[in-house]
Every structure is written in structure tokens, then in C-alpha cells.
Motif scaffolding. Structure first.
Motif, PDB file in Angstrom:
ATOM      1  N   LEU A   1     -11.411   2.067   2.653  1.00  0.00           N
ATOM      2  CA  LEU A   1     -10.614   2.184   4.039  1.00  0.00           C
ATOM      3  C   LEU A   1      -9.889   1.848   4.260  1.00  0.00           C
ATOM      4  O   LEU A   1      -8.975   3.016   5.381  1.00  0.00           O
ATOM      5  N   SER A   2      -9.071   0.946   4.433  1.00  0.00           N
ATOM      6  CA  SER A   2      -7.856   0.647   4.751  1.00  0.00           C
ATOM      7  C   SER A   2      -6.961   1.565   4.422  1.00  0.00           C
ATOM      8  O   SER A   2      -5.592   1.418   5.222  1.00  0.00           O
ATOM      9  N   MET A   3      -6.873   1.915   2.843  1.00  0.00           N
ATOM     10  CA  MET A   3      -5.729   2.971   2.074  1.00  0.00           C
ATOM     11  C   MET A   3      -6.002   4.173   2.491  1.00  0.00           C
ATOM     12  O   MET A   3      -4.779   5.108   3.149  1.00  0.00           O
ATOM     13  N   LEU A   4      -6.975   4.610   3.137  1.00  0.00           N
ATOM     14  CA  LEU A   4      -7.688   5.867   3.611  1.00  0.00           C
ATOM     15  C   LEU A   4      -6.772   6.336   4.831  1.00  0.00           C
ATOM     16  O   LEU A   4      -6.007   7.517   4.848  1.00  0.00           O
ATOM     17  N   VAL A   5      -6.784   5.180   5.556  1.00  0.00           N
ATOM     18  CA  VAL A   5      -5.632   5.652   6.738  1.00  0.00           C
ATOM     19  C   VAL A   5      -4.235   5.124   6.487  1.00  0.00           C
ATOM     20  O   VAL A   5      -3.843   6.846   7.079  1.00  0.00           O
ATOM     21  N   ILE A   6      -3.888   5.023   5.400  1.00  0.00           N
ATOM     22  CA  ILE A   6      -2.449   5.235   5.041  1.00  0.00           C
ATOM     23  C   ILE A   6      -2.068   6.444   4.655  1.00  0.00           C
ATOM     24  O   ILE A   6      -0.582   7.093   4.649  1.00  0.00           O
ATOM     25  N   THR A   7      -2.936   7.209   3.716  1.00  0.00           N
ATOM     26  CA  THR A   7      -2.347   8.628   2.968  1.00  0.00           C
ATOM     27  C   THR A   7      -2.800   9.280   4.155  1.00  0.00           C
ATOM     28  O   THR A   7      -2.852  10.307   3.448  1.00  0.00           O
TER      29      THR A   7
ATOM     30  N   SER B   1       0.530  -1.366   0.249  1.00  0.00           N
ATOM     31  CA  SER B   1       0.138   0.225   0.194  1.00  0.00           C
ATOM     32  C   SER B   1       1.328   1.234  -0.266  1.00  0.00           C
ATOM     33  O   SER B   1       0.400   2.267  -0.516  1.00  0.00           O
ATOM     34  N   PHE B   2       2.107   0.913   0.553  1.00  0.00           N
ATOM     35  CA  PHE B   2       2.388   2.144   1.237  1.00  0.00           C
ATOM     36  C   PHE B   2       3.314   2.766  -0.734  1.00  0.00           C
ATOM     37  O   PHE B   2       3.583   4.184  -0.855  1.00  0.00           O
ATOM     38  N   VAL B   3       3.298   1.892  -1.133  1.00  0.00           N
ATOM     39  CA  VAL B   3       4.058   2.221  -2.842  1.00  0.00           C
ATOM     40  C   VAL B   3       3.683   3.259  -3.654  1.00  0.00           C
ATOM     41  O   VAL B   3       4.504   3.347  -4.293  1.00  0.00           O
ATOM     42  N   TYR B   4       1.765   3.321  -3.079  1.00  0.00           N
ATOM     43  CA  TYR B   4       1.257   3.498  -4.196  1.00  0.00           C
ATOM     44  C   TYR B   4       1.585   5.323  -3.843  1.00  0.00           C
ATOM     45  O   TYR B   4       1.318   6.137  -4.714  1.00  0.00           O
ATOM     46  N   LEU B   5       1.942   5.488  -2.882  1.00  0.00           N
ATOM     47  CA  LEU B   5       2.022   6.885  -2.730  1.00  0.00           C
ATOM     48  C   LEU B   5       3.221   7.889  -3.478  1.00  0.00           C
ATOM     49  O   LEU B   5       3.131   8.857  -3.120  1.00  0.00           O
ATOM     50  N   ILE B   6       4.470   6.361  -3.289  1.00  0.00           N
ATOM     51  CA  ILE B   6       5.799   7.176  -3.910  1.00  0.00           C
ATOM     52  C   ILE B   6       5.297   8.430  -5.223  1.00  0.00           C
ATOM     53  O   ILE B   6       6.238   9.903  -5.435  1.00  0.00           O
ATOM     54  N   PRO B   7       5.003   7.863  -6.312  1.00  0.00           N
ATOM     55  CA  PRO B   7       5.032   8.323  -7.357  1.00  0.00           C
ATOM     56  C   PRO B   7       3.908   9.161  -7.617  1.00  0.00           C
ATOM     57  O   PRO B   7       3.640  10.496  -8.319  1.00  0.00           O
ATOM     58  N   VAL B   8       2.265   9.067  -6.772  1.00  0.00           N
ATOM     59  CA  VAL B   8       1.815   9.804  -6.241  1.00  0.00           C
ATOM     60  C   VAL B   8       2.125  11.339  -5.621  1.00  0.00           C
ATOM     61  O   VAL B   8       2.324  11.858  -6.258  1.00  0.00           O
ATOM     62  N   VAL B   9       2.717  11.063  -4.882  1.00  0.00           N
ATOM     63  CA  VAL B   9       3.090  12.763  -4.248  1.00  0.00           C
ATOM     64  C   VAL B   9       4.557  13.005  -4.744  1.00  0.00           C
ATOM     65  O   VAL B   9       4.612  14.307  -5.265  1.00  0.00           O
ATOM     66  N   MET B  10       4.847  12.528  -5.737  1.00  0.00           N
ATOM     67  CA  MET B  10       6.530  13.151  -6.773  1.00  0.00           C
ATOM     68  C   MET B  10       5.662  14.141  -7.789  1.00  0.00           C
ATOM     69  O   MET B  10       5.834  14.760  -8.875  1.00  0.00           O
ATOM     70  N   LEU B  11       4.377  13.131  -8.431  1.00  0.00           N
ATOM     71  CA  LEU B  11       3.422  13.678  -9.124  1.00  0.00           C
ATOM     72  C   LEU B  11       2.476  14.900  -9.235  1.00  0.00           C
ATOM     73  O   LEU B  11       2.401  15.497 -10.045  1.00  0.00           O
ATOM     74  N   PHE B  12       1.635  14.460  -7.597  1.00  0.00           N
ATOM     75  CA  PHE B  12       0.684  15.556  -7.885  1.00  0.00           C
ATOM     76  C   PHE B  12       0.814  16.371  -6.094  1.00  0.00           C
ATOM     77  O   PHE B  12      -0.199  17.084  -5.967  1.00  0.00           O
ATOM     78  N   ARG B  13       1.836  16.090  -5.803  1.00  0.00           N
ATOM     79  CA  ARG B  13       2.163  16.233  -4.686  1.00  0.00           C
ATOM     80  C   ARG B  13       1.520  15.818  -3.336  1.00  0.00           C
ATOM     81  O   ARG B  13       0.267  15.238  -3.989  1.00  0.00           O
ATOM     82  N   VAL B  14       1.051  16.564  -2.420  1.00  0.00           N
ATOM     83  CA  VAL B  14       0.465  16.206  -1.117  1.00  0.00           C
ATOM     84  C   VAL B  14      -0.567  16.591  -1.478  1.00  0.00           C
ATOM     85  O   VAL B  14      -1.165  17.997  -2.292  1.00  0.00           O
ATOM     86  N   GLY B  15      -1.796  16.235  -0.359  1.00  0.00           N
ATOM     87  CA  GLY B  15      -3.137  16.863  -0.338  1.00  0.00           C
ATOM     88  C   GLY B  15      -4.676  15.056  -1.128  1.00  0.00           C
ATOM     89  O   GLY B  15      -3.852  14.505  -1.331  1.00  0.00           O
ATOM     90  N   ASP B  16      -5.983  15.914  -0.836  1.00  0.00           N
ATOM     91  CA  ASP B  16      -6.784  14.965  -1.325  1.00  0.00           C
ATOM     92  C   ASP B  16      -6.671  14.294  -2.495  1.00  0.00           C
ATOM     93  O   ASP B  16      -7.100  13.290  -3.083  1.00  0.00           O
ATOM     94  N   PHE B  17      -5.957  14.652  -3.479  1.00  0.00           N
ATOM     95  CA  PHE B  17      -6.096  14.773  -5.332  1.00  0.00           C
ATOM     96  C   PHE B  17      -5.191  13.190  -4.652  1.00  0.00           C
ATOM     97  O   PHE B  17      -5.367  12.450  -5.535  1.00  0.00           O
ATOM     98  N   SER B  18      -3.857  13.408  -4.368  1.00  0.00           N
ATOM     99  CA  SER B  18      -3.207  12.515  -4.416  1.00  0.00           C
ATOM    100  C   SER B  18      -3.223  11.077  -3.893  1.00  0.00           C
ATOM    101  O   SER B  18      -3.611  10.159  -3.599  1.00  0.00           O
ATOM    102  N   ALA B  19      -4.073  11.456  -2.333  1.00  0.00           N
ATOM    103  CA  ALA B  19      -4.737  10.573  -2.172  1.00  0.00           C
ATOM    104  C   ALA B  19      -6.051   9.959  -2.805  1.00  0.00           C
ATOM    105  O   ALA B  19      -6.087   8.455  -2.254  1.00  0.00           O
ATOM    106  N   MET B  20      -6.162  10.052  -2.668  1.00  0.00           N
ATOM    107  CA  MET B  20      -7.504   9.534  -4.027  1.00  0.00           C
ATOM    108  C   MET B  20      -6.702   9.610  -5.256  1.00  0.00           C
ATOM    109  O   MET B  20      -7.575   8.393  -4.844  1.00  0.00           O
ATOM    110  N   ILE B  21      -6.125   9.602  -5.605  1.00  0.00           N
ATOM    111  CA  ILE B  21      -5.115   7.816  -6.520  1.00  0.00           C
ATOM    112  C   ILE B  21      -4.817   7.190  -6.080  1.00  0.00           C
ATOM    113  O   ILE B  21      -4.709   6.152  -7.107  1.00  0.00           O
ATOM    114  N   ALA B  22      -4.029   7.570  -5.355  1.00  0.00           N
ATOM    115  CA  ALA B  22      -3.408   6.255  -4.302  1.00  0.00           C
ATOM    116  C   ALA B  22      -4.964   4.866  -3.772  1.00  0.00           C
ATOM    117  O   ALA B  22      -4.265   3.678  -4.322  1.00  0.00           O
ATOM    118  N   ILE B  23      -5.681   5.673  -3.814  1.00  0.00           N
ATOM    119  CA  ILE B  23      -6.828   4.775  -3.203  1.00  0.00           C
ATOM    120  C   ILE B  23      -7.490   4.024  -3.884  1.00  0.00           C
ATOM    121  O   ILE B  23      -7.999   2.674  -3.919  1.00  0.00           O
TER     122      ILE B  23
END
Length: 679
Positions: free
Chosen positions: A617-623, A533-555
Motif C-alpha cells: 500500500l505504501s508503494m502503491l501510492v508512489i506508483t 522506493s522510487f528507484v524501483y520505478l525507473i528500470p520497470v518503466v524503461m522495460l514495461f512502460r507505464v500502466g498497471d503491470f509496471s506498478a505491479m512489478i515495482a510493488i
């Protein structure tokens, strides 16, 4: 009796609720009313001068957090059972887990040592990389074939060549300890629930909580009870990975044909023999599915558990995420994926072993029957002896390590430089026209209307019992003072699930249309499911920075698989005669899909939606690590502060949302099946 007479004899209280049975009137009216209340909530508050409409008064809130924290303090320091302190029990559990874990780490990573700290002297080196690769290759051949042996050898060679060997062995050590305990404990509890009906009933809500409470919430009380270190991480992993094994065991034992059970009784088996020599062996293929799930969940947990002291690949991913090191994070993440693929295929191959394979491997003399075991021992001894003089045989040479971190950094940099405007335009469009309106809708819902609306939905979908459950769970969220955070959670989860379903259902329909599409979509989904699950966050943050949109893409990426799989399964399970009847009636392909296939698979789509929500929901906590402001953030803050009460209350609130969604969708799917005559 005429229909009119029956209607006249219907109790007034039931006739007054018949409006709930008009689906479009009910759902449309409820949606419009909720939008109106959400939109004009602050105007209502100002007109009535009633702040309690917007925010549940703090004076009405029970102090759940302090009471839970005080209870945990008492449990750890003063609680006794038969004169034994609870902390002594936790220390005993730690010792039982720590001893085999240290032994496996010594064998795979550090070697056997004498002494402590800098005074330690190595007596025996760890297994060499050559010995480990040969061992897993031999195991692959033993379980299936040479193709499996080659796959296992390539996967573990990858770990050495790309510089992830030591971290991967630490992760493998955690898996080798956590999986047997979780699988064995789940098997025993599943057998007990199968035998004793009241245990099954009592265990069901506990399993629901264990599978819906976010993983971060596990870490808070475990950190409090077991301290910081790998043992705490292993305890959290075992608790997280055990529930699927319990459920699979119950289902597998109930699925054993009655004829086999009757045969066991006829030949005079005792209850114990009946269970362990008839039922469990007969259910082995299904039980191995549970073991496979335990392995996957264990590997998914290793990153999260690294926050409380677990080392290995999970720690590498976490530190890379904190430093925004895209290259290091992707390298460690891919290593986890490779390890997951190897263990997943190995467990599936072992589950699929046939009687013919077992018979062929048991033929010949002692040396022939145990040729792989003897070969493994020989390779371990030879590499251990020669490795003392030839270090390259013991440890993979650093000069031959291939580093790909810069390649991944350059790839992300290239995308950011050349496609920034396109990505930013897509982000702005979705934020403006989808995420922000949905957020405004949910965040504006005042708690009195939210409580009443959820109760009405429960009544409409499943009757008064479900309505009561929904009322109680929603009321507990209100009482905890986390209504605003809960609505943020529902908004982000709901928006992500809508997009995941909009992408996943068409992909599932495409996969079911022909074998080629099935293989392509299946490979894509298998890849998504093996990524931690954490692996999804790395490229998403690099491309879209932090925030709700990055969280949504990862979820969306993490929760996509169930929508695809359930849609494809639903299409494949339709009776071909029904499709043939539609074709004979002159339906086009589009009409077949719209008027026959989609209506018939609605129950399966609802179950897929249910699983999508659970994963979201399980991914949402990680985001929470990328800047969301919901219940996940509350759990994460509690973990960083070691605030047990705050973490448990926020975690239970997430679990209540998950249980409400699960029960509502399950009841809706059951009702649809009944209406279609499928129940």
C-alpha cells in the motif's frame, strides 16, 4: 449438563450464526456470491433501475474535502492557542529546524558565508571530501573494527568517485537533522506511553494512522502549513520516521527483566533515575534497532520529500524519473543505497558495542583515549589550509569522476532490443489471465455488497467488535465517494501481494533450509530493502512502460522482503522435537513440509502477509507516477494542486484499507495460534 441441554440453552441469536463457523462453507460461499454480484452488478442495476447500487449517490456524500480544506485555512490563518496564532507556531518550528539544518549544510556543502545571494562571500570552505571520508572511517573503527572502517571509507569514496558527492552531502545533512529529532522524540513519547497507560491507549490509533497513511498524504497539509522548501521536507520526514521508534521504545522497556527494575528500586533510585539509569540503558540494544529503522525510513523519505523542496539525491532520482533518464536515476539511486548501507551498518555496529570494547577504548592517557577525535581535527585543519591552494584536496576533481549513466542506458537498451518479445509476452500473459480478471472482479463489486461482505468477514474472523470497526471504516470510504478508486487500490494491492507471497514464501523456505541459501537469499532481500522506493520505478518503466503491470512489478519487488523473512523465521522457530517425531513416523521431506511445517507456521505467514500488504500500500501510492488510477493517484493529484481536503480524504481511505487488513490478519493469526495451543 449434557451437550444437548447446553445447545438448547444457547440463545437463538448465537445459534443462528453458527453457520459462520464452517470455514469452507463460509469462505467458499462468500467468494461465489461476491463473484456473482460483481459479474452481474450492472444487470441488477438495470433490472431494478437503481443507479445507487453501482455508485454511491453524490447527494448522500458529506462534503469532507471542503470542510477539511476550510478547517486547514482556519487553522493556518485564524486559529489561536493562549493568544498565539497557529501560523506563528509553525514558523517557530521551522526556525528551530532550519537553524541546525543550515549549519550542517554550510559545514558539508556550501561553507560558511556572509551576505545574501550573489553578494554572499565565503568565509570558510565546507569540509573537504578527504576530511569527510577520514571522519567516517574513524567513526567506523571507533564503533567496531578496521573492517567497518574500510567499509565506511569505501562507501563514501564511491560517492565522490561516481560524481554524487554534493547531492549525497545534502541528503546526509537531512539525515543528520531528521534522525536525532525523530529518534529523540520517539524515545520520549515511548517513555511517556510506557509510564502512563492511557497515553499508550490514546497513542496506538494515532500511530496506526501515521504508519498507514501514505507518505504523499503527509506532504499535502505540511506543504500547506510550512510552505515549499527543505524545512517542510524535514518535517514530513520526521513525522514519517518517528512511529517505529515509539513502538520499539515501548516494547524495549517492557522487555527489560523485572529483576533489573527491582534492583533499581532496592538501591533507592527515584522514578527518573530508574528510567534513565536502569531501564533505558538496559533496553539500549533494542532501542538501537528503532534508531536503525528511523535511519532507513528517513533515507526512504528523502526522494518523496524532494517533491516539496528537499534537494540532494532524492531530487536527482525524481528529476531522472520525470525525464525518463535511466542512467542518472540509477546512479543517484545507487548512491542512496550506498549511503543507506553505510549508515545502517554503522548504527548496527554502535548498537552491538560490548563492554570490553568500551573498556579498551577508555584506557591510556588523554591523547590515547581521544586519538581518533584529535586525528579528525588535524585532518580537517590540514585539508582546509592546503585545500585553498590545492583545489583537488578540497573538491574531488571532475576529471577523475566516473560516469556510469551511459552503461545503464545501454544495458536497458540491450534488454529492450533483444528480449522485448519475451518481456511483452510475459506482460500480456499476466495481464490477460491474472490482472484483468482480478481487476474486473474487484471493480465490479457494488458498494452495498462490499460493505456487507466486509462486515461478515470481520464477524467471522474476530467477532462483533472487529466487525463493527470494519463496518465503520468501510462505510467511511463509501461516504467519501471513493469506492471505485478504493476497489482499484484493493485490486492492484491484492494482485501484487499474491505474487509477492507466491515468490517470497518459497524463498523463505529455501533460506531456512541451509546456511548457504540463507546467505544468498538474505543478501538479495537486504538489497531490496535498502533500495529507495522510487528507484524501483525507473528500470520497470524503461522495460514495461507505464500502466498497471509496471506498478505491479515495482510493488512486488518492494514488498517481497516480509514474505521471505517471516516464512524463514517461522520454519526456524518450529520445535525440533516435532520435526523429529514426524521423521520417526515415516514422513518424507514433502510430507514434513505439507503436513507439519506449513500448518504450524500459518500464523507467522499471516503476519508476513500483513507486513507485505502494508509495504504494498505504501508503494502503491508512489506508483501513481506511472499511470495507476487508484487512491494513490487521488493523493498525487491533490499534492500537485495543493488541495488539502482531497489529499487527506484519499490518504485516510488508504489508511482505512490498511487498518482493516491489519486487524483482520492479526485476528486470524491470533485465532490460529489459539487453536494450535500456541497462545
Amino acid at each position: 449438563m449434557s451437550v444437548l441441554d447446553q445447545d438448547l440453552k444457547t440463545p437463538i441469536r448465537l445459534r443462528s450464526l453458527t453457520w459462520l463457523r464452517a470455514p469452507w462453507l463460509f469462505w467458499g460461499g462468500l467468494l461465489i456470491l461476491t463473484w456473482a454480484v460483481s459479474h452481474y452488478a450492472f444487470d441488477i442495476y438495470r433490472a431494478l433501475d437503481a443507479r445507487w447500487i453501482i455508485r454511491f449517490p453524490a447527494t448522500w456524500q458529506p462534503d469532507f474535502e471542503s470542510r477539511i480544506t476550510a478547517f486547514m485555512d482556519w487553522l493556518l490563518h485564524d486559529a489561536q492557542l493562549f493568544g498565539i496564532l497557529f501560523r506563528d507556531v509553525t514558523r517557530a518550528i521551522s526556525a528551530v529546524i532550519e537553524a541546525p539544518y543550515d549549519l550542517v549544510v554550510d559545514v558539508l556543502v556550501t561553507g560558511l558565508q556572509q551576505g545574501i545571494g550573489q553578494q554572499a562571500v565565503q568565509i570558510l570552505p565546507p569540509l573537504s571530501w578527504v576530511a569527510v571520508i577520514f571522519t567516517v572511517t574513524a567513526v567506523g573503527h571507533y564503533t567496531k573494527s578496521w573492517s567497518m572502517a574500510v567499509l565506511m571509507g569505501l562507501c563514501f569514496t564511491y560517492l565522490a568517485v561516481f560524481g554524487q558527492w554534493e547531492s549525497a552531502m545534502l541528503t546526509l545533512a537531512s539525515v543528520l537533522i531528521a534522525v536525532p529529532i525523530a529518534a529523540g522524540g520517539g524515545l520520549l513519547l515511548g517513555v511517556l506511553a510506557f509510564r502512563v497507560r492511557w497515553v499508550d491507549r490514546a497513542m496506538r490509533p494515532i500511530l496506526d494512522l501515521m504508519q498507514t497513511v501514505p507518505v504523499f498524504a503527509y506532504l499535502v497539509p505540511i506543504l500547506f502549513m510550512f510552505g515549499f522548501g527543505p524545512v517542510s521536507a524535514l518535517v514530513a520526514t520526521i513525522i514519517y520516521a518517528m512511529p517505529p521508534m515509539i513502538r520499539v521504545t515501548i516494547v524495549a522497556l517492557r522487555g527489560v527483566p523485572e529483576e533489573l527494575a527491582e534492583l533499581g528500586r532496592m538501591v533507592g533510585c527515584t522514578r527518573r533515575q530508574q528510567m534513565w539509569k536502569v531501564l533505558v540503558p538496559s533496553a539500549k540494544p533494542m532501542l538501537m534497532v528503532g534508531v536503525n529503522q528511523v535511519i532507513m525510513l528517513t533515507l526512504n523519505m528523502v526522494i518523496i520529500a524532494s517533491m516539496i523542496g528537499a534537494g540532494g539525491l532524492g531530487y536527482d532520482v525524481l528529476t531522472a524519473l520525470r525525464r525518463l533518464d535511466i542512467g542518472g536515476g540509477v546512479e543517484a539511486g545507487l548512491a542512496i543505497v550506498v549511503l543507506a548501507i553505510a549508515l545502517d551498518r554503522l548504527s548496527q555496529a554502535y548498537a552491538g558495542r560490548t563492554v570490553t570494547q568500551k573498556a579498551a577504548q577508555s584506557q591510556g592517557g588523554f591523547a590515547m583515549r581521544h586519538r581518533w577525535s584529535l586525528s579528525i581535527i588535524a585532518v580537517i585543519l590540514v585539508t582546509g589550509l592546503i585545500g585553498a591552494a590545492a583545489s583537488w584536496l578540497q573538491t574531488y576533481p571532475d576529471a577523475l569522476v566516473i560516469n556510469t549513466g551511459q552503461i545503464w542506458e545501454n544495458a536497458i537498451g540491450y534488454i529492450n532490443v533483444n528480449y522485448f518479445d519475451t518481456l511483452d509476452a510475459a506482460k500480456t500473459f499476466l495481464l490477460t489471465w491474472f490482472l484483468l480478471p482480478v481487476r474486473q472482479f474487484f471493480v465490479g463489486i457494488p458498494w452495498p455488497w462490499g460493505l456487507m461482505a466486509m462486515t461478515l468477514i470481520g464477524l467471522r474472523v474476530g467477532g462483533w467488535k472487529l466487525s463493527l470497526l470494519v463496518f465503520v471504516l468501510t462505510g467511511l470510504i463509501v461516504l467519501s465517494g471513493l469506492w471505485d478508486k478504493a476497489m482499484m487500490t484493493v485490486y492492484l494491492c491484492g494482485a501484487s501481494v499474491v505474487i509477492a507471497s507466491a515468490i517470497g514464501i518459497p524463498l523463505g523456505l529455501l533460506a531456512a533450509s541451509n546456511p548457504v541459501s540463507n546467505r544468498i537469499v538474505g543478501a538479495f532481500i537486504d538489497t531490496l530493502q535498502t533500495l529507495p522506493s522510487f528507484v524501483y520505478l525507473i528500470p520497470v518503466v524503461m522495460l514495461f512502460r507505464v500502466g498497471d503491470f509496471s506498478a505491479m512489478i515495482a510493488i512486488v519487488a518492494y514488498a517481497l522482503a516480509p514474505a521471505v523473512r517471516y516464512a524463514a523465521h517461522g520454519i526456524r522457530s518450529i520445535d525440533p522435537q516435532i520435526i523429529e517425531a514426524g521423521i520417526v513416523s515415516g514422513c518424507t521431506r514433502g510430507q514434513l513440509m505439507r503436513r507439519i511445517k506449513l500448518p504450524m507456521i500459518l500464523p507467522e505467514l499471516l503476519l508476513g502477509l500483513n507486513q507485505t500488504i502494508m509495504l504494498a500500500l505504501s508503494m502503491l501510492v508512489i506508483t501513481a507516477l506511472v499511470g495507476t488510477r487508484d487512491l494513490g493517484q487521488e493523493v498525487y493529484i491533490a499534492l500537485t494542486r495543493a488541495n488539502t481536503g482531497q489529499g487527506i480524504v484519499a490518504g485516510l481511505s488508504v489508511a482505512f484499507i490498511a487498518i482493516i487488513a491489519d486487524r483482520l490478519l492479526e485476528a486470524a493469526a491470533k485465532r490460529m495460534r489459539k487453536q494450535m495451543g500456541m497462545a
